[in-house]
Scaffold this motif. Structure first.
Motif, short mmCIF file in Angstrom:
data_model
loop_
_atom_site.label_atom_id
_atom_site.label_comp_id
_atom_site.label_asym_id
_atom_site.label_seq_id
_atom_site.Cartn_x
_atom_site.Cartn_y
_atom_site.Cartn_z
N GLY A 174 0.83 -1.20 0.00
CA GLY A 174 0.00 0.00 0.00
C GLY A 174 0.86 1.25 0.00
N LEU A 175 1.43 1.58 -1.15
CA LEU A 175 2.31 2.74 -1.30
C LEU A 175 1.83 3.59 -2.47
N ALA A 176 2.14 4.87 -2.42
CA ALA A 176 1.83 5.78 -3.52
C ALA A 176 2.95 6.81 -3.62
N GLU A 177 3.16 7.32 -4.82
CA GLU A 177 4.17 8.36 -5.00
C GLU A 177 3.67 9.67 -4.41
N ILE A 232 4.35 14.93 -9.46
CA ILE A 232 5.12 14.14 -8.50
C ILE A 232 6.21 15.01 -7.89
N LEU A 233 6.35 14.92 -6.56
CA LEU A 233 7.42 15.62 -5.89
C LEU A 233 8.74 14.91 -6.15
N GLY A 234 9.75 15.64 -6.48
CA GLY A 234 11.06 15.04 -6.73
C GLY A 234 12.12 16.12 -6.74
N GLY A 235 13.24 15.80 -7.28
CA GLY A 235 14.32 16.76 -7.36
C GLY A 235 15.58 16.09 -7.84
N THR A 236 16.57 16.89 -8.15
CA THR A 236 17.82 16.33 -8.66
C THR A 236 18.56 15.53 -7.61
#
Length: 254
Positions: free
Chosen positions: A31-34, A41-45
């Protein structure tokens, strides 16, 4: 090949078939979600992977390979002609159908039972079959079926079993006192299988369906799915089993 059974909670019907033990696949999805924001979508370098959040739940699936053979199904039985194997596989197709009646909402909950090790409440989410050995009239004699099941909670299984209307014979154990042994009559189908399941008897008489195996052991029954010839009292298409007090079941794995 191994014989397995599928018990439909809604109707109490039993479907049996042969299974290839090498064809059983079990899959778990967490039971996971991005993690997301309004823009995506939250992200970054600095992240090698997208951040995840735990949503709870998840899903567990089983994929089975089943065999239906018209020659095996016809052994020991008189028939006017070779059967169309689709008559045997049709119940599995119905397991994935949403009901059209007001009393049926969604596919039925069923139990996948294999020996004493597997007893899983689930719902059929995918059915496919490959037909072989056709005769001149286009009737198939063999089917290789792929069945995908998704596990559901015991609570959902019990709710569906409680809401179903069954025609099984009521138990003769009415108000047994402490230490008394009651009796229950189980009607049998043509293959010697009980039309009233042991977990139903355990739930109605003891309030706990998990006592089914202990109840079967107390009656000297190794296989609750095929009790013909195993119970002491039998006749007229029914088998009679004893309903000992709970204290007497402690020695049978309870």
């Amino acid at each position: 090949m191994e014989r397995v059974a599928f018990l439909i909670e809604r109707s109490g019907d039993t479907i049996t078939c042969l299974m290839n033990p090498e064809g059983l696949l079990r899959r778990r999805t967490s039971g996971l979600a991005e993690r997301r924001a309004t823009g995506g979508i939250l992200g970054g370098t600095g992240h090698a992977d997208n951040p995840l959040i735990a949503t709870g739940g998840g899903s567990t699936e089983l994929e089975l390979r089943l065999l239906f053979d018209g020659d095996i199904a016809q052994e020991g039985r008189q028939s006017s002609g070779p059967p169309d194997i689709r008559e045997l596989t049709e119940p599995f197709w119905r397991l994935s159908e949403n009901g059209t009646e007001n009393t049926q909402r969604g596919p039925p909950v069923l139990r996948f039972i294999w020996g004493t090790s597997w007893n899983i409440p689930c719902i059929a989410t995918h059915v496919a079959e490959r037909l072989e050995h056709f005769d001149a009239d286009g009737r198939a004699r063999r089917s290789w079926m792929s069945l995908r099941l998704r596990r559901v909670s015991e609570a959902q299984s019990e709710r569906e079993a409680a809401s179903s209307e069954r025609s099984g014979t009521e138990s003769g154990n009415s108000g047994n006192g402490p230490g008394e042994v009651g009796q229950a009559n189980l009607p049998l189908d043509e293959d010697g299988g009980p039309m009233r399941r042991f977990d139903e008897v355990a739930a109605s008489e003891y309030g706990n369906p998990e006592m089914a195996w202990a109840l079967a052991g107390a009656n000297g029954i190794d296989d609750p799915l095929t009790i013909a010839g195993q119970s002491q009292g039998q006749g007229g298409g029914a088998a009679q089993i004893a309903l000992p007090p709970v204290s007497a079941l402690s020695g049978f794995g309870l």
